[in-house]
Structures are given as structure tokens and as C-alpha cells.
Motif scaffolding. Structure first.
Motif, PDB file in Angstrom:
ATOM      1  N   ASN A 226      16.853  23.589  10.283  1.00 26.33           N
ATOM      2  CA  ASN A 226      18.021  23.740  10.654  1.00 26.33           C
ATOM      3  C   ASN A 226      19.030  22.580  10.908  1.00 26.33           C
ATOM      4  O   ASN A 226      20.213  22.510  10.666  1.00 26.33           O
ATOM      5  CB  ASN A 226      18.063  24.763  11.773  1.00 26.33           C
ATOM      6  CG  ASN A 226      19.676  25.321  12.188  1.00 26.33           C
ATOM      7  OD1 ASN A 226      20.410  25.445  11.293  1.00 26.33           O
ATOM      8  ND2 ASN A 226      19.685  25.323  13.442  1.00 26.33           N
ATOM      9  N   ARG A 227      18.228  21.627  11.697  1.00 24.77           N
ATOM     10  CA  ARG A 227      18.839  20.287  12.090  1.00 24.77           C
ATOM     11  C   ARG A 227      19.265  19.592  10.717  1.00 24.77           C
ATOM     12  O   ARG A 227      20.536  18.871  10.738  1.00 24.77           O
ATOM     13  CB  ARG A 227      17.786  19.661  12.803  1.00 24.77           C
ATOM     14  CG  ARG A 227      17.652  20.166  14.291  1.00 24.77           C
ATOM     15  CD  ARG A 227      19.185  20.206  14.934  1.00 24.77           C
ATOM     16  NE  ARG A 227      19.855  18.906  14.982  1.00 24.77           N
ATOM     17  CZ  ARG A 227      21.211  18.748  15.346  1.00 24.77           C
ATOM     18  NH1 ARG A 227      21.715  19.732  15.901  1.00 24.77           N
ATOM     19  NH2 ARG A 227      21.953  17.607  15.083  1.00 24.77           N
ATOM     20  N   LEU A 229      19.816  20.718   7.780  1.00 23.39           N
ATOM     21  CA  LEU A 229      21.071  21.366   7.061  1.00 23.39           C
ATOM     22  C   LEU A 229      22.377  21.214   8.077  1.00 23.39           C
ATOM     23  O   LEU A 229      23.435  20.912   7.081  1.00 23.39           O
ATOM     24  CB  LEU A 229      20.736  23.091   7.191  1.00 23.39           C
ATOM     25  CG  LEU A 229      19.508  23.400   6.444  1.00 23.39           C
ATOM     26  CD1 LEU A 229      19.306  24.842   6.504  1.00 23.39           C
ATOM     27  CD2 LEU A 229      20.024  22.904   5.064  1.00 23.39           C
ATOM     28  N   ILE A 230      22.257  21.043   9.475  1.00 24.82           N
ATOM     29  CA  ILE A 230      23.476  20.662  10.098  1.00 24.82           C
ATOM     30  C   ILE A 230      24.059  19.383   9.896  1.00 24.82           C
ATOM     31  O   ILE A 230      25.198  18.870   9.588  1.00 24.82           O
ATOM     32  CB  ILE A 230      23.174  21.209  11.644  1.00 24.82           C
ATOM     33  CG1 ILE A 230      23.152  22.700  11.767  1.00 24.82           C
ATOM     34  CG2 ILE A 230      24.420  20.566  12.333  1.00 24.82           C
ATOM     35  CD1 ILE A 230      22.748  22.960  13.060  1.00 24.82           C
ATOM     36  N   GLU A 232      23.575  17.736   7.011  1.00 29.84           N
ATOM     37  CA  GLU A 232      24.182  17.769   5.591  1.00 29.84           C
ATOM     38  C   GLU A 232      25.630  18.227   5.816  1.00 29.84           C
ATOM     39  O   GLU A 232      26.635  17.805   5.030  1.00 29.84           O
ATOM     40  CB  GLU A 232      23.264  18.284   4.571  1.00 29.84           C
ATOM     41  CG  GLU A 232      22.135  17.691   4.457  1.00 29.84           C
ATOM     42  CD  GLU A 232      22.330  16.126   4.144  1.00 29.84           C
ATOM     43  OE1 GLU A 232      23.129  15.853   3.297  1.00 29.84           O
ATOM     44  OE2 GLU A 232      21.280  15.411   4.267  1.00 29.84           O
ATOM     45  N   LEU A 233      25.586  19.460   6.458  1.00 26.84           N
ATOM     46  CA  LEU A 233      26.996  20.147   6.546  1.00 26.84           C
ATOM     47  C   LEU A 233      28.101  19.044   7.378  1.00 26.84           C
ATOM     48  O   LEU A 233      29.296  18.751   6.853  1.00 26.84           O
ATOM     49  CB  LEU A 233      26.912  21.368   7.772  1.00 26.84           C
ATOM     50  CG  LEU A 233      28.085  21.981   7.879  1.00 26.84           C
ATOM     51  CD1 LEU A 233      28.678  22.506   6.782  1.00 26.84           C
ATOM     52  CD2 LEU A 233      27.966  23.075   9.057  1.00 26.84           C
ATOM     53  N   ILE A 242      21.991  20.755   0.022  1.00 30.09           N
ATOM     54  CA  ILE A 242      21.263  21.998   0.637  1.00 30.09           C
ATOM     55  C   ILE A 242      20.084  22.237  -0.082  1.00 30.09           C
ATOM     56  O   ILE A 242      18.829  22.530   0.460  1.00 30.09           O
ATOM     57  CB  ILE A 242      22.253  22.992   0.782  1.00 30.09           C
ATOM     58  CG1 ILE A 242      23.407  22.650   1.670  1.00 30.09           C
ATOM     59  CG2 ILE A 242      21.622  24.505   1.569  1.00 30.09           C
ATOM     60  CD1 ILE A 242      23.056  22.226   3.014  1.00 30.09           C
ATOM     61  N   GLN A 332      19.107  31.037   7.384  1.00 30.03           N
ATOM     62  CA  GLN A 332      20.043  29.560   7.803  1.00 30.03           C
ATOM     63  C   GLN A 332      20.658  29.142   6.901  1.00 30.03           C
ATOM     64  O   GLN A 332      21.640  28.584   7.097  1.00 30.03           O
ATOM     65  CB  GLN A 332      19.104  28.736   8.806  1.00 30.03           C
ATOM     66  CG  GLN A 332      19.550  27.555   9.528  1.00 30.03           C
ATOM     67  CD  GLN A 332      20.851  28.151  10.350  1.00 30.03           C
ATOM     68  OE1 GLN A 332      20.269  29.054  11.265  1.00 30.03           O
ATOM     69  NE2 GLN A 332      21.787  27.718  10.337  1.00 30.03           N
ATOM     70  N   ALA A 333      20.165  28.883   5.694  1.00 31.05           N
ATOM     71  CA  ALA A 333      20.507  28.281   4.363  1.00 31.05           C
ATOM     72  C   ALA A 333      21.857  28.851   4.054  1.00 31.05           C
ATOM     73  O   ALA A 333      22.822  28.204   3.759  1.00 31.05           O
ATOM     74  CB  ALA A 333      19.518  28.177   3.630  1.00 31.05           C
ATOM     75  N   THR A 336      24.639  28.156   6.266  1.00 31.84           N
ATOM     76  CA  THR A 336      25.142  26.702   6.273  1.00 31.84           C
ATOM     77  C   THR A 336      25.966  26.559   4.998  1.00 31.84           C
ATOM     78  O   THR A 336      26.915  26.050   4.785  1.00 31.84           O
ATOM     79  CB  THR A 336      23.940  25.749   6.104  1.00 31.84           C
ATOM     80  OG1 THR A 336      23.190  25.847   7.282  1.00 31.84           O
ATOM     81  CG2 THR A 336      24.409  24.289   5.960  1.00 31.84           C
ATOM     82  N   ILE A 339      29.474  28.073   5.341  1.00 29.77           N
ATOM     83  CA  ILE A 339      30.278  27.133   5.916  1.00 29.77           C
ATOM     84  C   ILE A 339      30.788  26.238   5.006  1.00 29.77           C
ATOM     85  O   ILE A 339      32.171  26.038   4.830  1.00 29.77           O
ATOM     86  CB  ILE A 339      29.719  26.621   7.295  1.00 29.77           C
ATOM     87  CG1 ILE A 339      29.403  27.627   8.306  1.00 29.77           C
ATOM     88  CG2 ILE A 339      30.631  25.355   7.834  1.00 29.77           C
ATOM     89  CD1 ILE A 339      28.593  27.038   9.461  1.00 29.77           C
ATOM     90  N   ILE A 340      30.015  25.614   4.009  1.00 34.58           N
ATOM     91  CA  ILE A 340      30.302  24.683   3.218  1.00 34.58           C
ATOM     92  C   ILE A 340      31.352  25.092   2.043  1.00 34.58           C
ATOM     93  O   ILE A 340      32.126  24.724   1.792  1.00 34.58           O
ATOM     94  CB  ILE A 340      28.966  24.126   2.336  1.00 34.58           C
ATOM     95  CG1 ILE A 340      28.305  23.115   3.309  1.00 34.58           C
ATOM     96  CG2 ILE A 340      29.435  23.115   1.150  1.00 34.58           C
ATOM     97  CD1 ILE A 340      26.947  22.845   2.688  1.00 34.58           C
TER      98      ILE A 340
END
Length: 613
Positions: A226-227, A229-230, A232-233, A242, A332-333, A336, A339-340
Motif C-alpha cells: 500500500n505504501r 502504491l501511495i 506511485e500515486l 501500479i 487496495q490497488a 489507488t 484515484i489515478i
């Protein structure tokens, strides 16, 4: 000291007074008040749960029954019946129940014990339960069932499982139980037998600890992913990173598709079988879908704007199935990716709105030439590049203006996506109910496709998505400078005015001199011109023979001999027809100005598909 009755048979023992009979079995005994057992039962139900509490008291009863069974075997007994009937006597002797009746002892054809049916009256466990004033949904005589099972298993030297079929705590008149050898119970035994298994509390704690450790490891790994992914976000690197992160951390091939089920990005190894129809795998929650005995897809929807805008998926092979961690990671992906995609959508909408405003300003001649070039440069449109335009007319079966606007806006987003996927620099907007597309010809040429084929693909794609709509397209010529955009728009509108109901696409370049007429804003003027020139001929010539003759005459330079050869007609026959045409139209066919006007009117009708030449 109790009387030594080791040589006395069982039936004689139970004829003794209660105190002396008990001393015959036990050197020392302690008494436990029923209220204490009842309190313990309630406390255990609260602390370890009703289910585990039931198992504890069944095993408690089992051990008491085993102890009594071992003692009974030290006394003389004549047959198996003596052993069986001693059990109810001991039940009553201990005070567990007021009365016990053995209703039936059944043997099978091989004279092997089949079952024992017993009735209990005033069980101590029922009496204590009923003090609460409630009625139970299930039998409550756990200690007694355990005792009967432990006793019979010991004296008969085989595992006997006792199950309560009726219970006074449930509202029955008395309690009834069935005692059967374990192997004869069948499927009914599956739920009940687990209560007879002695499970170490330490073992249970070890199992729980192992599960908690696994959950902790899952959470730690999910947190680390998750960290990433965040990160990268926040770095704004997009969906490609991702799927790369998911593939590297899980080893699972990953792909993300859009709402039209077109794969947008995929990781290494994410090769789908061409027979898999993603559209049929729609799901509103995270779900594992088996594609074949060997393959499967774990997919979850990507939501934003309260709609599913795509899917994120893991691929599985060799019969593997997802674990809880992979469900967590994919969820979680998906968040993310949502949001992207939302950020990208906002960015695209903002950019498209700026572009649409620019195109509207150009079409309305609100920009000076220098300002036009400057804005075009910032929008990545070189002023000296080549451009062409496509205007799409939509015929919808609704009169609701708000609905039409909503559909057009959705259609614009879809068309923008269509061009974006092919890397064609385009501005898409709407004006007067039509969809207008300004296309950078240099970026279009990189598609290596003819305009006609490309436009047909676009219309087919729109028709597939909007099956209730009919689309027509007017296509302009190609110009060499961006400041000629208004000319392109006029050309597309002229082409649309000349549209043939049997042809979805009309090219301005295919129009002849009549294209000048089609650029007249008021189409009623065109219709009046056509009617004035050839209306009488259309009315008189139902079979179009005269129209065909007149058209051929003009096409052959008003030369009678050439026209006669072209339509395989005699000179005299041709002269007769031309004379009749001249009479109907009231014009001199030697007057080139009059003939040219008629010729233009016929070409307008031809372009619109109202006559066939």
C-alpha cells in the motif's frame, strides 16, 4: 467402609439402599450441588462460548460414564443386557434423572447392536435450564448424553454415540435419546462427533496464534504494498507503475481494463486467452472467476463518480487460487487505480474544455490571427500543419433536450478516448447538436489508414455503444493552415446537407460545383432552387427516363450524336425526348446558362440520394 459385594451380580446391587449401592461402586465420593454445575455451565458459556461449553460438559459426562463403566465390568454380569440396563440405574443413582426407561434395544440381521432408544424424565439439566423461564431451540442434556456415551462405549467395548432427539427444554413432554455405534450413524454424526473430541486449549491457542501471525504477516505485506502504491500515486506515474508493482510484489500477472473492457495496461505474463470475453465477467465486488480447471481471474471493479470505470485483475494458472492477502492487495490497488483514473479524468476534462473553448472561439471568429496561433501552439497544434474536420450528426429517438445534451457529452468523452487510444491529436466539441472533430492530419497519418476506413471504424464503434442512434458524418477537405478551420466547418456542413440516407459518410471533395449550393446556410433556399429548376420534370417523369436522358445530354457536352451513343438511343428518339424535356421545363436546351442551372439541381438531388443516375 462399604459392604464387599464383588461377587454379587449387578441386578442385586441396584436392589440395595442408595447409600450402600453407591459405596459398592466407590471407595470415596464427593457431592456437587446441581446449582454449582448450573452456574459453571452458564459461566463457561459466557467465557468460551455456548458451542465449546457444550463440548466441555459432554466430555465431562463422558469421563464419568467411562469411570462407572469400568467399575461395572468388575462385577459379575450374565449378558449384554445386564450391562446396558445398568447404565440407566446408575444415572438415577447419581441423581442425574428421576426415571429412565429403555424403550427399545434393536439388533440387525447379523445380531449386531443397531440402536438403543431411551426416555429420560426430569433431567437435572432441563430443570436448571427451565428456571430461566425460557425455552431452548436445541437439546440441553449435554452431561447426560456424554455420560451415557462414555458408559456404553466402555461396557460394550465399542464407540457408542448418544444423540438427544427430543428435549423437555424444547417443549417436549420428556427427553428422548438414541444410542448407536459410531459407524452406524452416517452423516448425522458429522456435527455431533466433534463434541466428543478432546481438544487441548493450548493446541487451540497455538492454532489461533498461528492464524494471528499469518494475519499479521498479511497486514504487514499489504501495508508495504500500500505504501508503494501511495508513493506511485503521489509521483503521478500512472497505471503502468501500479501493475508493475503488483506483479513484482505478488508474482501474479496483472492487468487493468477500462469500462469498455479494453486492456489499458498490463504487466509481464498477463497474456489473456483470446477466447475470454471480459465483458461477460462483470462483477460489482471482488470475485474469483474460474476460466478453466487450470486458469482463473481475481478481479475487482474500479469505481469513481459512483460508476464502474474499469477493472483490476490478477491472473492465476496451474489451478492456483487467491488467498486473503491477494484479495486485500487487489482491493487496495483498485482504490489507488480509481484515484489515478479520477485525476486523469479531471486533467483530460480540463484540457478538453480548454480545447473546446478554443475551437468554439475559432469557429465564431472571436480570435485574432496572432492570438489564434499563440493558443494553438500551447495546445500542441502547429499553425502550419495540415488539418481536416469531421462533423457528426446524431439522429436520436427522443425529444428531451436535456437527455440529448447528456448523450452528446458522453459521446464526446467516448470519441476523445477513441482518438486518444490511437494517439491522434484532436479537438472534439459540439455545436448546434452536432459533434465536431478537428483532426491534426500529421498525427492521423501515423495511423497508416485511409480516412474512409478510419471514419467507418469510428462510426461503427459509436453505433456499437449507442445502438439506438443513427450517425452521419460530413468530412472536409485537408487544409494547410489552422486559420482555415471555419472553412473546414462549412465544408462538413455542406457535406451533411448533401447526405444520402443510404450513405453514412459524405465527403465534401466528392461534391461537384453544387457544393457551392450546399454551403448556403438556409437549406430551404436550396430546396426552392431545386424545385424551381426541375420540379416540373420530377412530377412528370415518374420513371426517371427523361431525367436520365437530360443528365446524359449535359454530361456529353450537349452533343446529340455522343449522347445517343452513350444511352444507346436513336437520334430521332433522343430529339423527341429533348423536345419533351424542353417543353416541360419551359427552357431552351441550347441555352447553356439554363441547362447549367438544371444540371446543378440534378446533382443536388443525386448527392442527396433522391435520384439515381
Amino acid at each position: 467402609m462399604g459392604t464387599n459385594l464383588s461377587s454379587t451380580n449387578l441386578n442385586a446391587i441396584f436392589e440395595l439402599p442408595k447409600e450402600e449401592a453407591l459405596k459398592s461402586f466407590y471407595e470415596r465420593m464427593i457431592t456437587i450441588p446441581i446449582t454449582a454445575i448450573s452456574s459453571l455451565k452458564k459461566e463457561l458459556a459466557t467465557t468460551v462460548g455456548v458451542d465449546r461449553s457444550k463440548g466441555i460438559f459432554i466430555r465431562y459426562g463422558w469421563h464419568n460414564g467411562v469411570s462407572d463403566g469400568e467399575k461395572v465390568l468388575t462385577f459379575p454380569w450374565e449378558n449384554e443386557h445386564d450391562l446396558i440396563y445398568a447404565g440407566p440405574q446408575l444415572h438415577m443413582l447419581h441423581g442425574y434423572v428421576d426415571n429412565v426407561e429403555v424403550d427399545d434395544v434393536e439388533y440387525d440381521k447379523e445380531k449386531d447392536l443397531q440402536s438403543i432408544k431411551v426416555s429420560w424424565y426430569n433431567s437435572f439439566e432441563v430443570d436448571e435450564f427451565l428456571k430461566s423461564g425460557n425455552q431452548s431451540e436445541k437439546p440441553v442434556c449435554h452431561t447426560m448424553c456424554g455420560y451415557a456415551s462414555g458408559y456404553l462405549s466402555t461396557v460394550l467395548n465399542r464407540t457408542i454415540i448418544v444423540m438427544e432427539t427430543k428435549c423437555r427444554a424444547m417443549g417436549h413432554d420428556n427427553c428422548e435419546v438414541t444410542c448407536m455405534p459410531m459407524e452406524k450413524w452416517g452423516k448425522e454424526l458429522e456435527d455431533e462427533y466433534r463434541y466428543y473430541q478432546s481438544t487441548s486449549m493450548i493446541q487451540e491457542l497455538d492454532e489461533i496464534t498461528a492464524k494471528l501471525k499469518t494475519e499479521r504477516d498479511y497486514l504487514n505485506k499489504a501495508y508495504k504494498i500500500n505504501r508503494k502504491l501511495i508513493d506511485e500515486l503521489l509521483s503521478k506515474r500512472g497505471l503502468e507503475r501500479i501493475v508493475d508493482i503488483l506483479y513484482k510484489t505478488t508474482g501474479l500477472p496483472t492487468f487493468i481494463e477500462n469500462e469498455d473492457h479494453q486492456i489499458m495496461v498490463k504487466s509481464g505474463g498477463a497474456e489473456l486467452d483470446t477466447d475470454i470475453d471480459l465483458e461477460k465477467l462483470n462483477t460489482e465486488t471482488t470475485s474469483f472467476i474460474s476460466i478453466s480447471p487450470e486458469e482463473g481471474i481475481l478481479r475487482t471493479p474500479i469505481y469513481f463518480e459512483q460508476r464502474i470505470k474499469g477493472y483490476c485483475s490478477f491472473l492465476y494458472s496451474e489451478g492456483n487460487k487467491p488467498n486473503d492477502l491477494e484479495y486485500m492487495i487487489l482491493d487496495q490497488a483498485s482504490l489507488t487505480a480509481s484515484i489515478i483514473m479520477l485525476n486523469e479524468n479531471i486533467k483530460i476534462n480540463t484540457e478538453q474544455n480548454i480545447r473546446r473553448g478554443f475551437l468554439s472561439d475559432v469557429l465564431s471568429n472571436r480570435l485574432e490571427k496572432d492570438e489564434l496561433y499563440k493558443i494553438a501552439y500551447y495546445l500542441n497544434f502547429n499553425s502550419d500543419d495540415s488539418y481536416w474536420m469531421l462533423t457528426m450528426e446524431t439522429n436520436v429517438n427522443t425529444s428531451e433536450v436535456s437527455h440529448e445534451i447528456e448523450v452528446n457529452e458522453e459521446l464526446i468523452r467516448h470519441i476523445n478516448s477513441f482518438f486518444k487510444q490511437r494517439n491522434i491529436n484532436t479537438i472534439v466539441t459540439q455545436k448546434s447538436g452536432n459533434i465536431i472533430m478537428l483532426i491534426d492530419h500529421s498525427s492521423f497519418e501515423k495511423v497508416y489508414m485511409k480516412r474512409s476506413k478510419f471514419i467507418k471504424q469510428l462510426l461503427k464503434d459509436c453505433a456499437r455503444r449507442y445502438a439506438d442512434y443513427t450517425f452521419y458524418a460530413g468530412v472536409s477537405s485537408v487544409v494547410q493552415n489552422i486559420d482555415q478551420i471555419p472553412v473546414l466547418h462549412d465544408e462538413t456542413l455542406a457535406a451533411l446537407k448533401a447526405k444520402n440516407p443510404n450513405e453514412q459518410v459524405q465527403y465534401f471533395e466528392d461534391l461537384g460545383i453544387e457544393s457551392v449550393l450546399f454551403q448556403i446556410p438556409d437549406e430551404s433556399l436550396i430546396n426552392r432552387f431545386v424545385n424551381k429548376q426541375v420540379g416540373a420534370l420530377l412530377e412528370a417523369d415518374k420513371n426517371s427516363d427523361l431525367i436520365q436522358t437530360l443528365y446524359a445530354y449535359v454530361e456529353n457536352g450537349l452533343n446529340i450524336n455522343n449522347t445517343a451513343k452513350a444511352i444507346a438511343m436513336s437520334i430521332s428518339g433522343l430529339r423527341y425526348r429533348l423536345s419533351k424535356i424542353s417543353e416541360i421545363l419551359d427552357i431552351d436546351l441550347d441555352d447553356t446558362r439554363s441547362v447549367f442551372s438544371v444540371y446543378m439541381a440534378l446533382n443536388v438531388l443525386k448527392a442527396k440520394g433522391k435520384i439515381t443516375i
